[in-house]
Design an enzyme around this catalytic site. Sequence first.
Site, PDB file in Angstrom:
ATOM      1  N   CYS A  19      -3.076  -2.196   6.525  1.00  0.00           N
ATOM      2  CA  CYS A  19      -3.289  -0.997   7.015  1.00  0.00           C
ATOM      3  C   CYS A  19      -4.776  -0.832   7.417  1.00  0.00           C
ATOM      4  CB  CYS A  19      -3.051   0.194   6.054  1.00  0.00           C
ATOM      5  SG  CYS A  19      -3.796   0.112   4.651  1.00  0.00           S
TER       6      CYS A  19
ATOM      7  N   CYS B 283       0.880  -1.250  -0.024  1.00  0.00           N
ATOM      8  CA  CYS B 283      -0.006  -0.145   0.014  1.00  0.00           C
ATOM      9  C   CYS B 283       0.876   1.156  -0.162  1.00  0.00           C
ATOM     10  CB  CYS B 283      -0.850   0.075   1.256  1.00  0.00           C
ATOM     11  SG  CYS B 283      -1.364   1.671   1.934  1.00  0.00           S
ATOM     12  N   GLU B 284       0.630   2.003  -0.957  1.00  0.00           N
ATOM     13  CA  GLU B 284       1.464   3.635  -1.193  1.00  0.00           C
ATOM     14  C   GLU B 284       1.104   4.251  -0.093  1.00  0.00           C
ATOM     15  OE1 GLU B 284       0.985   5.039  -4.712  1.00  0.00           O
ATOM     16  OE2 GLU B 284      -0.906   6.118  -4.267  1.00  0.00           O
ATOM     17  N   HIS B 285       0.011   4.193   0.806  1.00  0.00           N
ATOM     18  CA  HIS B 285      -0.318   5.136   1.769  1.00  0.00           C
ATOM     19  C   HIS B 285       0.734   4.820   3.190  1.00  0.00           C
ATOM     20  CE1 HIS B 285      -3.890   5.652  -0.843  1.00  0.00           C
ATOM     21  NE2 HIS B 285      -3.275   6.415  -1.104  1.00  0.00           N
ATOM     22  N   HIS B 286       0.894   3.510   3.413  1.00  0.00           N
ATOM     23  CA  HIS B 286       1.539   3.076   4.595  1.00  0.00           C
ATOM     24  C   HIS B 286       2.719   2.180   4.573  1.00  0.00           C
ATOM     25  CE1 HIS B 286      -2.799   3.830   5.263  1.00  0.00           C
ATOM     26  NE2 HIS B 286      -2.683   4.466   6.442  1.00  0.00           N
TER      27      HIS B 286
ATOM     28  N   GLN C 298      -5.061  -0.516  -4.900  1.00  0.00           N
ATOM     29  CA  GLN C 298      -5.556  -1.644  -5.317  1.00  0.00           C
ATOM     30  C   GLN C 298      -6.173  -1.475  -6.306  1.00  0.00           C
ATOM     31  OE1 GLN C 298      -7.732  -4.282  -2.747  1.00  0.00           O
ATOM     32  NE2 GLN C 298      -8.933  -5.061  -4.576  1.00  0.00           N
TER      33      GLN C 298
ATOM     34  N   HIS D  54      -6.136  -5.393   3.287  1.00  0.00           N
ATOM     35  CA  HIS D  54      -5.077  -4.612   3.376  1.00  0.00           C
ATOM     36  C   HIS D  54      -4.870  -4.342   4.855  1.00  0.00           C
ATOM     37  CE1 HIS D  54      -5.553  -2.285  -0.461  1.00  0.00           C
ATOM     38  NE2 HIS D  54      -6.611  -3.389  -0.278  1.00  0.00           N
TER      39      HIS D  54
HETATM   40 ZN    ZN Z   1      -2.834   1.809   3.558  1.00  0.00          ZN
END
Ligand code: ZN
Length: 205
Positions: free
Chosen positions: A167, A96-99, A137, A165
């Site tokens: 996260c 995941c590119e956010h976390h 995703q 996910h």
């Molecule tokens: Zn994430």
Amino acid sequence: MTAAPLAGPSAVPTPLRVGRAGGTVDLPAAERAVADLLRALGKDTGCPHLADTPRRVAAAYAELLTPRGFDATTFPNESGYDELVLARDIPLTSLCEHHLLPFRGVAHVAYLPGERIVGLSKLARVTEMFARDLQVQERLTMEIADWLEVELAPRGVGVVIEAEHLCMSIRGVQAPGSRTRTSAVRGVLRDRRSARREFFDAVGP
Ligand code: ZN
């Protein structure tokens, strides 16, 4: 089905070395950054049991973010096969590119052949190639569909991804077991209702 080359001048396979352009990995810089991160999180990087952690973390992320190139040879559809080709339950792990936490699940990848076909194993390799990146995703689903559309020029493409996910399941809302489903359909599978239904029925609930 297997993509067996047949005789005749048009049977010459089209080799295509696939790999994604990306920045190069600077492992020593990544190790220093991991050590900085650990210290910023209040961890003592001087203690023996963390001594090798920056190196391991840097190597692990480098591996997860480096796609393996592969030979995506396509073949002429000599037999004129015109039904759905579906690879179900392709295992998938991405970040995941956010976390920078993993999301894991399965991809179902399908196409309706036109002039060319591709070996079934390549559908898994394409999935892995785009998964080894910082992703969301939705974009991962579309990138796989776009690649098939461009390289195979099929009559239709369908991709469904179902993933959990970390996260979401180990932090934040803490919803373990919750899976996210995304889909991308192109061509006939998008535009013709019966073909679209056949694809989603084949993928299952
Ligand atoms: Zn994430």
